[in-house]
Design a protein around this motif. Structure first.
Motif, PDB file in Angstrom:
ATOM      1  N   ILE A   3       1.888 -28.360   3.558  1.00 41.98           N
ATOM      2  CA  ILE A   3       0.895 -29.447   3.496  1.00 41.98           C
ATOM      3  C   ILE A   3       1.587 -30.797   3.358  1.00 41.98           C
ATOM      4  CG2 ILE A   3      -0.901 -27.954   2.520  1.00 41.98           C
ATOM      5  CD1 ILE A   3      -0.442 -29.341  -0.207  1.00 41.98           C
ATOM      6  N   ASP A   4       0.859 -31.849   3.745  1.00 41.34           N
ATOM      7  CA  ASP A   4       1.409 -33.211   3.641  1.00 41.34           C
ATOM      8  C   ASP A   4       0.992 -33.853   2.326  1.00 41.34           C
ATOM      9  OD1 ASP A   4      -1.246 -34.012   3.953  1.00 41.34           O
ATOM     10  OD2 ASP A   4      -0.995 -34.633   6.046  1.00 41.34           O
ATOM     11  N   GLN A   5       1.264 -35.139   2.182  1.00 43.68           N
ATOM     12  CA  GLN A   5       0.971 -35.827   0.910  1.00 43.68           C
ATOM     13  C   GLN A   5      -0.524 -36.003   0.681  1.00 43.68           C
ATOM     14  OE1 GLN A   5       3.919 -38.835   2.184  1.00 43.68           O
ATOM     15  NE2 GLN A   5       4.396 -39.005   0.009  1.00 43.68           N
ATOM     16  N   GLU A   6      -1.323 -35.831   1.741  1.00 38.02           N
ATOM     17  CA  GLU A   6      -2.784 -35.895   1.591  1.00 38.02           C
ATOM     18  C   GLU A   6      -3.379 -34.498   1.449  1.00 38.02           C
ATOM     19  OE1 GLU A   6      -4.254 -38.255   4.855  1.00 38.02           O
ATOM     20  OE2 GLU A   6      -3.911 -40.081   3.681  1.00 38.02           O
ATOM     21  N   ASN A   7      -2.505 -33.517   1.217  1.00 36.66           N
ATOM     22  CA  ASN A   7      -2.905 -32.128   0.953  1.00 36.66           C
ATOM     23  C   ASN A   7      -3.534 -31.429   2.161  1.00 36.66           C
ATOM     24  OD1 ASN A   7      -2.154 -32.224  -1.908  1.00 36.66           O
ATOM     25  ND2 ASN A   7      -3.856 -33.671  -2.073  1.00 36.66           N
ATOM     26  N   LYS A   8      -3.209 -31.931   3.350  1.00 37.13           N
ATOM     27  CA  LYS A   8      -3.712 -31.314   4.585  1.00 37.13           C
ATOM     28  C   LYS A   8      -2.640 -30.391   5.178  1.00 37.13           C
ATOM     29  CE  LYS A   8      -7.462 -34.169   5.297  1.00 37.13           C
ATOM     30  NZ  LYS A   8      -7.430 -34.893   4.038  1.00 37.13           N
ATOM     31  N   PRO A   9      -3.029 -29.208   5.668  1.00 33.99           N
ATOM     32  CA  PRO A   9      -2.056 -28.311   6.306  1.00 33.99           C
ATOM     33  C   PRO A   9      -1.450 -28.939   7.563  1.00 33.99           C
ATOM     34  CG  PRO A   9      -4.081 -27.142   5.763  1.00 33.99           C
ATOM     35  CD  PRO A   9      -4.364 -28.596   5.567  1.00 33.99           C
ATOM     36  N   ILE A  10      -0.126 -28.820   7.696  1.00 35.64           N
ATOM     37  CA  ILE A  10       0.536 -29.357   8.892  1.00 35.64           C
ATOM     38  C   ILE A  10       1.324 -28.274   9.637  1.00 35.64           C
ATOM     39  CG2 ILE A  10       0.631 -31.792   8.227  1.00 35.64           C
ATOM     40  CD1 ILE A  10       3.445 -31.315   7.113  1.00 35.64           C
ATOM     41  N   ALA A  11       1.562 -27.131   8.998  1.00 34.97           N
ATOM     42  CA  ALA A  11       2.249 -26.018   9.681  1.00 34.97           C
ATOM     43  C   ALA A  11       1.982 -24.727   8.916  1.00 34.97           C
ATOM     44  CB  ALA A  11       3.743 -26.280   9.767  1.00 34.97           C
ATOM     45  N   GLN A  12       2.059 -23.616   9.635  1.00 30.41           N
ATOM     46  CA  GLN A  12       1.806 -22.310   9.010  1.00 30.41           C
ATOM     47  C   GLN A  12       2.781 -21.264   9.530  1.00 30.41           C
ATOM     48  OE1 GLN A  12      -2.289 -21.117   9.442  1.00 30.41           O
ATOM     49  NE2 GLN A  12      -3.076 -22.891   8.354  1.00 30.41           N
ATOM     50  N   GLY A  13       2.923 -20.206   8.768  1.00 28.59           N
ATOM     51  CA  GLY A  13       3.694 -19.043   9.196  1.00 28.59           C
ATOM     52  C   GLY A  13       3.063 -17.809   8.594  1.00 28.59           C
ATOM     53  N   SER A  14       3.312 -16.635   9.176  1.00 26.74           N
ATOM     54  CA  SER A  14       2.715 -15.429   8.591  1.00 26.74           C
ATOM     55  C   SER A  14       3.525 -14.188   8.933  1.00 26.74           C
ATOM     56  CB  SER A  14       1.265 -15.253   9.057  1.00 26.74           C
ATOM     57  OG  SER A  14       1.230 -14.954  10.432  1.00 26.74           O
ATOM     58  N   HIS A  15       3.247 -13.130   8.206  1.00 26.92           N
ATOM     59  CA  HIS A  15       3.878 -11.830   8.422  1.00 26.92           C
ATOM     60  C   HIS A  15       2.847 -10.770   8.041  1.00 26.92           C
ATOM     61  CE1 HIS A  15       6.859  -8.550   8.125  1.00 26.92           C
ATOM     62  NE2 HIS A  15       6.218  -8.217   7.020  1.00 26.92           N
ATOM     63  N   ASN A  16       2.594  -9.833   8.924  1.00 24.88           N
ATOM     64  CA  ASN A  16       1.654  -8.747   8.625  1.00 24.88           C
ATOM     65  C   ASN A  16       2.383  -7.594   7.955  1.00 24.88           C
ATOM     66  OD1 ASN A  16      -0.513 -10.111   9.786  1.00 24.88           O
ATOM     67  ND2 ASN A  16      -0.070  -9.300  11.812  1.00 24.88           N
ATOM     68  N   TRP A  17       1.728  -7.008   6.958  1.00 21.78           N
ATOM     69  CA  TRP A  17       2.313  -5.834   6.297  1.00 21.78           C
ATOM     70  C   TRP A  17       1.207  -4.934   5.783  1.00 21.78           C
ATOM     71  CZ3 TRP A  17       4.943  -6.790   0.861  1.00 21.78           C
ATOM     72  CH2 TRP A  17       4.091  -7.484   0.023  1.00 21.78           C
ATOM     73  N   GLU A  18       1.572  -3.728   5.391  1.00 25.89           N
ATOM     74  CA  GLU A  18       0.585  -2.756   4.897  1.00 25.89           C
ATOM     75  C   GLU A  18       1.148  -2.047   3.674  1.00 25.89           C
ATOM     76  OE1 GLU A  18      -2.460  -1.905   5.573  1.00 25.89           O
ATOM     77  OE2 GLU A  18      -2.778  -3.137   7.361  1.00 25.89           O
ATOM     78  N   ASN A  19       0.262  -1.734   2.731  1.00 25.55           N
ATOM     79  CA  ASN A  19       0.710  -0.942   1.581  1.00 25.55           C
ATOM     80  C   ASN A  19       0.951   0.509   2.009  1.00 25.55           C
ATOM     81  OD1 ASN A  19      -2.597  -0.965  -0.041  1.00 25.55           O
ATOM     82  ND2 ASN A  19      -1.995  -0.110   1.896  1.00 25.55           N
ATOM     83  N   GLN A  20       1.767   1.202   1.227  1.00 26.62           N
ATOM     84  CA  GLN A  20       2.093   2.606   1.501  1.00 26.62           C
ATOM     85  C   GLN A  20       1.583   3.462   0.341  1.00 26.62           C
ATOM     86  OE1 GLN A  20       3.712   3.127   4.469  1.00 26.62           O
ATOM     87  NE2 GLN A  20       3.633   0.909   4.708  1.00 26.62           N
ATOM     88  N   LEU A  21       1.144   4.674   0.657  1.00 22.65           N
ATOM     89  CA  LEU A  21       0.756   5.619  -0.385  1.00 22.65           C
ATOM     90  C   LEU A  21       1.949   6.534  -0.631  1.00 22.65           C
ATOM     91  CD1 LEU A  21      -1.701   6.399  -2.136  1.00 22.65           C
ATOM     92  CD2 LEU A  21      -2.338   8.049  -0.380  1.00 22.65           C
ATOM     93  N   VAL A  22       2.619   6.333  -1.764  1.00 28.98           N
ATOM     94  CA  VAL A  22       3.837   7.093  -2.094  1.00 28.98           C
ATOM     95  C   VAL A  22       3.605   7.854  -3.396  1.00 28.98           C
ATOM     96  CG1 VAL A  22       6.307   6.931  -2.611  1.00 28.98           C
ATOM     97  CG2 VAL A  22       5.293   5.370  -0.939  1.00 28.98           C
ATOM     98  N   ASP A  23       3.745   9.175  -3.336  1.00 35.01           N
ATOM     99  CA  ASP A  23       3.517  10.027  -4.518  1.00 35.01           C
ATOM    100  C   ASP A  23       2.158   9.740  -5.161  1.00 35.01           C
ATOM    101  OD1 ASP A  23       6.028  11.176  -4.162  1.00 35.01           O
ATOM    102  OD2 ASP A  23       7.010   9.656  -5.404  1.00 35.01           O
TER     103      ASP A  23
END
Length: 532
Positions: free
Chosen positions: A30-50
């Motif tokens: 975000i910039d100094q006026e609290n507005k978004p100026i860029a984004q990034g993301s990553h998809n993931w999933e939880n695992q069922l372990v034991d």
């Protein structure tokens, strides 16, 4: 002087917010006026372990680094520049859960997420001991359940934290937690703005016969309010975040928060008599209270805003996952016919068509329980769609029943607040995936809780933007405004979004649906018992 986005990034004035959601890690600059100026993301999933839901440590770091790399690539593409330094950073994540470490900073058992419901004995015993509702997913429930199970690792714990607290610790060296997230570890005293000393003492006495070398406060993170110093990015932390090596150390990092806290910030709902509903993979409502409730309720969790006001939270493990699965079925059908697929169009058409259905869904019922649902007393879940031969089975009613199901459990919990405790609210704001199709989720929720619902244009920005705003509150608040005033004056400036009021017909229809829904819960219980 207002800087353009490129100059904001190049002069190190941008603020970074990162949130670890259940299915996506998202970064917002975000910039100094609290507005978004860029984004990034990553998809993931939880695992069922034991038998337990988890994300591995490797998945956490790979996800964070990939998310940041995506942000860097987008900044390069949009502005042809590099992120070298920042004004502030904030880390947020799904609340609660259990991350226990030894003195070598090694995790002792896989991260146990909010989704696990194996802690019912611990939660029940602690609720009775504390005379306070302790939910299954809270860190203290996980800890006590591990003690009841005589798990070997408990004696070696030197630090217990949440996912947001863990990442913050690893990039700053500071074992701290924002008060909102901390209130999902152990109850907070609203006067001291710290863990309840009375409950800490009761817990230490309860486990004294075990002879552990630690007391509870030795292993919990320090509680911080929004705007307080929570450390800064270390050289090692900068490398963990940005593997390219461009990002420099020394950036202030705000207190880490849970997704509930960042949702409140992102919807301008930290003031008393305001509330918000987050509806995505899970759903929860947060109503900021003027005073404590008359008594504890098993369906209602007491947490706090990031600046320490008491909040009544109704948390539901299931929201849109089952609904999305049905929409994907229609997508497959469309592909089978050879018609190009636009998911926004599919959602838009199906959601809007649902509004043409009967207000009581024609007798159709859906249980969207991908996992257990503590509010309705189920430790495990089986998604179910139920109808009788003489019910009005058509597409509009079918979709409406699934939309109702996505907020049905939320209604059951909120009926206690509004009907029994007579809580007064001036504004409730909705955000999350359920509200992406304009007007539909909003109207369904308004009917469910019989209250006007506002949705802002920023509704899709979510928690990553919320934690970026808390970063901004840390470094861009020369007037020392309260968090509520800072948001009112510097971020939202009178924007209350678009409001939809419930109609009497919709409310009556939802009330009829929820009575059928509650009466049919034994069918869901039987499905859990017999369908493996």
């Amino acid at each position: 002087m207002k800087l353009d986005a490129k100059s904001t990034i190049e002069t190190g004035k941008a603020i970074l917010g990162i949130e670890f959601g259940s299915t996506r890690i998202k970064a917002v600059l975000i910039d100094q006026e609290n507005k978004p100026i860029a984004q990034g993301s990553h998809n993931w999933e939880n695992q069922l372990v034991d038998g337990l839901w988890t994300y591995s440590i490797d998945a956490i770091w790979h996800g964070l680094q990939d998310c940041y790399a995506d942000l860097r690539a987008n900044v390069k593409q949009q502005y042809d520049t590099e992120i070298e330094t920042l004004s502030a950073i904030g880390i947020s994540a799904m609340m609660h859960g259990y991350m226990a470490f030894n003195d070598k900073e090694e995790i002792l058992v896989p991260f146990r997420t909010w989704r696990n419901t194996n802690t019912s004995q611990a939660a029940a015993e602690l609720s009775e001991l504390f005379v306070y509702n302790i939910p299954l997913r809270w860190s203290i429930s996980h800890l006590y359940q591990a003690i009841l199970n005589n798990e070997e690792h408990v004696k070696d714990i030197t630090f217990l934290t949440t996912l947001a607290g863990y990442v913050h610790w690893q990039i700053t060296g500071e074992k701290v937690l924002g008060i909102g997230d901390a209130s999902g570890m152990l109850p907070i005293n609203p006067n001291t703005k710290n863990y309840s000393a009375e409950m800490v003492a009761k817990f230490d006495k309860l486990i004294a016969p075990k002879g552990y070398s630690w007391a509870l406060t030795d292993i919990l993170p320090k509680v911080l309010l929004a705007g307080e110093n929570a450390g800064s990015l270390t050289a090692e932390g900068a490398k963990k975040l940005d593997v390219s090596g461009h990002l420099k150390a020394g950036v202030p990092v705000c207190p880490p928060e849970g997704d509930a806290g960042t949702g409140m910030v992102a919807t301008n709902a930290v003031k008393q008599r305001t509330g918000n509903v987050s509806a995505g993979t899970s759903s929860f409502s947060m109503i900021v209270l003027e005073k404590e409730l008359s008594k504890p309720y098993e369906m209602i969790d007491m947490v706090t805003t990031p600046d320490g006001s008491l909040v009544a939270m109704v948390h539901c493990n299931n929201c849109t996952s089952d609904l999305n699965a049905w929409v994907n079925l229609f997508k497959e059908y469309q592909e089978l016919l050879g018609i190009p697929v636009d998911m926004n169009e599919i959602y838009g058409k199906l959601y809007n068509h649902a509004l043409e259905g009967d207000t009581d869904c024609g007798g159709l019922i859906s249980y969207n329980y991908i996992s257990g649902e503590p509010v309705t007393g189920l430790e495990d879940g089986r998604p179910l769609f139920i109808r009788s031969a003489n019910d009005k089975f058509n597409l509009a009613n079918f979709m409406r029943a699934h939309l109702y199901a996505s907020v049905g459990v939320l209604k059951i919990g909120n009926d206690i607040l509004f009907k029994e405790e007579k809580i007064k609210v001036d504004r409730i704001t909705g955000h999350g995936g359920l509200f992406k199709t304009k007007g539909v989720g909003q109207r369904i929720l308004a009917a469910a809780i019989d209250s006007p619902i506002s949705v802002m244009e920023t509704a899709g920005e979510g928690g990553a933007w919320g934690i970026a705003l808390l970063g901004s509150y840390l470094v861009n608040n020369p007037k020392k405004l309260s968090l509520a005033d800072f948001l009112d004056e510097n971020v939202f400036a009178g924007d209350v979004g678009v409001e939809i009021k419930p109609t009497a017909e919709d409310v009556a229809g939802f009330n009829a649906y929820i009575e059928h829904y509650k009466a049919g819960l034994p069918i869901e219980e039987a499905a859990v018992k017999y369908k493996k």
